[in-house]
Design a protein around this motif. Structure first.
Motif, short mmCIF file in Angstrom:
data_model
loop_
_atom_site.label_atom_id
_atom_site.label_comp_id
_atom_site.label_asym_id
_atom_site.label_seq_id
_atom_site.Cartn_x
_atom_site.Cartn_y
_atom_site.Cartn_z
N GLY A 110 -1.55 15.27 -7.29
CA GLY A 110 -1.07 14.05 -8.32
C GLY A 110 -1.35 13.96 -9.76
O GLY A 110 -1.66 15.02 -10.19
N ALA A 111 -1.35 12.84 -10.25
CA ALA A 111 -1.27 12.65 -11.65
C ALA A 111 -2.85 12.73 -12.15
O ALA A 111 -2.94 13.19 -13.23
CB ALA A 111 -0.89 11.24 -12.08
N HIS A 112 -3.92 12.58 -11.42
CA HIS A 112 -5.18 12.75 -11.77
C HIS A 112 -5.84 14.32 -11.44
O HIS A 112 -6.96 14.49 -11.60
CB HIS A 112 -6.25 11.84 -11.04
N GLY A 113 -4.92 15.24 -11.00
CA GLY A 113 -5.19 16.69 -10.50
C GLY A 113 -5.87 16.49 -9.15
O GLY A 113 -6.34 17.67 -9.02
N LYS A 114 -5.50 15.79 -8.64
CA LYS A 114 -6.25 15.58 -6.98
C LYS A 114 -5.12 15.58 -6.08
O LYS A 114 -4.07 15.25 -6.34
CB LYS A 114 -7.21 14.48 -7.03
N PRO A 115 -5.50 16.08 -4.77
CA PRO A 115 -4.61 16.01 -3.71
C PRO A 115 -3.82 14.53 -3.47
O PRO A 115 -5.03 13.89 -3.18
CB PRO A 115 -5.16 16.70 -2.56
N VAL A 116 -2.66 14.24 -3.29
CA VAL A 116 -2.26 12.88 -2.85
C VAL A 116 -1.29 13.14 -1.88
O VAL A 116 -0.66 14.08 -1.60
CB VAL A 116 -1.48 12.24 -4.08
N LEU A 117 -1.25 11.96 -0.96
CA LEU A 117 -0.26 11.86 0.07
C LEU A 117 0.52 10.21 0.26
O LEU A 117 -0.24 9.51 -0.44
CB LEU A 117 -0.76 11.90 1.55
N PHE A 118 1.90 10.46 0.55
CA PHE A 118 2.10 9.03 0.53
C PHE A 118 2.60 8.62 2.17
O PHE A 118 3.14 9.36 2.90
CB PHE A 118 3.53 8.77 -0.18
N LEU A 119 2.31 7.28 2.35
CA LEU A 119 2.62 6.86 3.73
C LEU A 119 3.55 6.01 3.71
O LEU A 119 3.93 5.04 2.66
CB LEU A 119 1.46 6.06 4.23
N HIS A 120 4.44 5.95 4.93
CA HIS A 120 6.07 5.14 4.99
C HIS A 120 5.62 3.71 4.78
O HIS A 120 4.79 3.10 5.45
CB HIS A 120 6.55 5.46 5.98
N PRO A 121 6.27 3.00 3.92
CA PRO A 121 6.00 1.52 3.67
C PRO A 121 6.27 1.02 4.86
O PRO A 121 5.72 -0.32 5.17
CB PRO A 121 6.99 1.10 2.59
N LYS A 122 7.26 1.26 5.62
CA LYS A 122 7.62 0.40 7.01
C LYS A 122 6.37 0.37 7.76
O LYS A 122 6.59 -0.50 8.75
CB LYS A 122 8.81 1.02 7.60
N ASP A 123 5.38 1.27 7.77
CA ASP A 123 4.23 1.49 8.63
C ASP A 123 3.28 0.52 8.07
O ASP A 123 2.44 0.23 8.95
CB ASP A 123 3.59 2.70 9.09
N PHE A 124 3.44 0.05 6.65
CA PHE A 124 2.46 -0.85 6.34
C PHE A 124 3.07 -2.14 5.52
O PHE A 124 2.45 -2.19 4.50
CB PHE A 124 1.31 0.12 5.38
N PHE A 125 3.80 -2.74 6.31
CA PHE A 125 4.31 -4.09 5.95
C PHE A 125 4.84 -4.13 4.73
O PHE A 125 4.81 -5.17 3.86
CB PHE A 125 3.02 -5.18 5.96
N GLY A 126 5.73 -3.19 4.33
CA GLY A 126 6.64 -3.07 3.20
C GLY A 126 6.02 -2.45 1.99
O GLY A 126 6.72 -2.52 0.98
N THR A 127 4.88 -1.88 1.98
CA THR A 127 4.17 -1.33 0.76
C THR A 127 4.00 0.08 0.88
O THR A 127 3.26 0.56 1.89
CB THR A 127 2.75 -2.05 0.67
N LEU A 128 4.59 0.79 0.22
CA LEU A 128 4.34 2.31 -0.01
C LEU A 128 2.71 2.44 -0.23
O LEU A 128 2.33 1.86 -1.24
CB LEU A 128 5.41 2.89 -1.01
N ILE A 129 2.19 3.33 0.21
CA ILE A 129 0.55 3.57 0.01
C ILE A 129 0.44 5.04 -0.55
O ILE A 129 1.14 6.01 0.37
CB ILE A 129 -0.18 3.33 1.28
N GLU A 130 -0.25 5.37 -1.43
CA GLU A 130 -0.55 6.65 -1.88
C GLU A 130 -2.18 6.85 -1.46
O GLU A 130 -2.62 5.80 -1.66
CB GLU A 130 -0.35 6.90 -3.35
N LEU A 131 -2.43 7.92 -0.87
CA LEU A 131 -3.95 8.26 -0.75
C LEU A 131 -4.23 9.33 -1.71
O LEU A 131 -3.48 10.19 -1.72
CB LEU A 131 -4.15 8.81 0.69
N GLU A 132 -5.31 9.25 -2.18
CA GLU A 132 -5.72 10.23 -3.25
C GLU A 132 -7.29 10.67 -2.90
O GLU A 132 -8.13 9.86 -2.73
CB GLU A 132 -5.93 9.61 -4.98
N GLN A 133 -7.41 12.09 -2.93
CA GLN A 133 -8.71 12.36 -2.52
C GLN A 133 -9.60 12.04 -3.81
O GLN A 133 -9.32 12.24 -4.77
CB GLN A 133 -8.39 14.07 -2.32
N SER A 134 -10.78 11.42 -3.39
CA SER A 134 -11.60 11.06 -4.37
C SER A 134 -12.76 12.17 -4.93
O SER A 134 -12.73 13.20 -4.44
CB SER A 134 -12.55 9.95 -3.90
#
Ligand code: CO
Length: 134
Positions: A110-134
Motif C-alpha cells: 500500500g501507500a505506506h510501503g506495507k502490505p494491505v488488504l480490503f474487505l467487502h463493504p457488504k460484510d461491514f455495514f456498507g463501509t469498505l475496510i482496508e487492513l494494513e500491517q503495522s
C-alpha cells in the motif's frame, strides 16, 4: 485483531483542488502526491495528529474508485484503514468467519510501503475496510 485507525480515505474528483483546500483553507500539512498504479489511484496524506486523511484520485482507465466517483461526483468517504499486527493471520481469521477479502486475497503493498488488504463493504455495514500491517 483490530489495531489503531491508520487513516480515513476520501475519494476526490480533483486531487489538486482537494490538496489546496486542505493545505490552504484548512491549514493542514499535506504530503506530496504518490502514484500507485497497482491500486489505480494517486494519493496524498493529510496529517491531523491522531490519524491521517488519505485523499484518493483515480489513476488510469481501470481505477477501482471511478465507479464510486460516478455515484458521488463531488467526492466522499471511501474507506477506513485499520492496522493489524499480522495481516495474513487477520485475513485467515476473517475468511474463516465468512468475511470476503477483495481481489485475489493476497496482500498488495500500500501507500505506506506495507502490505494491505480490503474487505467487502457488504460484510461491514456498507463501509469498505482496508487492513494494513503495522
Ligand atoms: Co487507504
Amino acid at each position: 485483531m483490530l489495531g489503531r485507525l491508520n487513516h480515513v480515505a476520501l475519494a476526490v474528483p480533483d486531487l489538486a483542488a482537494a490538496v489546496a483546500a486542505y493545505r490552504n483553507t484548512l491549514g493542514a500539512e499535506v504530503t506530496a502526491p504518490q502514484a500507485l498504479p497497482e491500486h489505480g489511484v494517486t494519493v496524498v496524506f493529510v496529517n491531523v495528529g491522531n490519524t491521517q486523511i488519505e485523499l484518493l484520485e483515480p489513476l488510469g482507465e481501470e481505477s477501482p474508485i471511478a465507479a464510486f466517483l460516478e455515484k458521488n461526483p463531488s467526492g466522499g468517504m471511501h474507506h477506513l484503514c485499520y492496522e493489524v499486527d499480522d495481516i495474513l493471520a487477520a485475513r485467515d481469521q476473517l475468511k474463516a468467519a465468512g468475511a470476503r477479502v477483495l481481489g485475489d486475497g493476497n496482500p498488495k503493498i500500500g501507500a505506506h510501503g506495507k502490505p494491505v488488504l480490503f474487505l467487502h463493504p457488504k460484510d461491514f455495514f456498507g463501509t469498505l475496510i482496508e487492513l494494513e500491517q503495522s
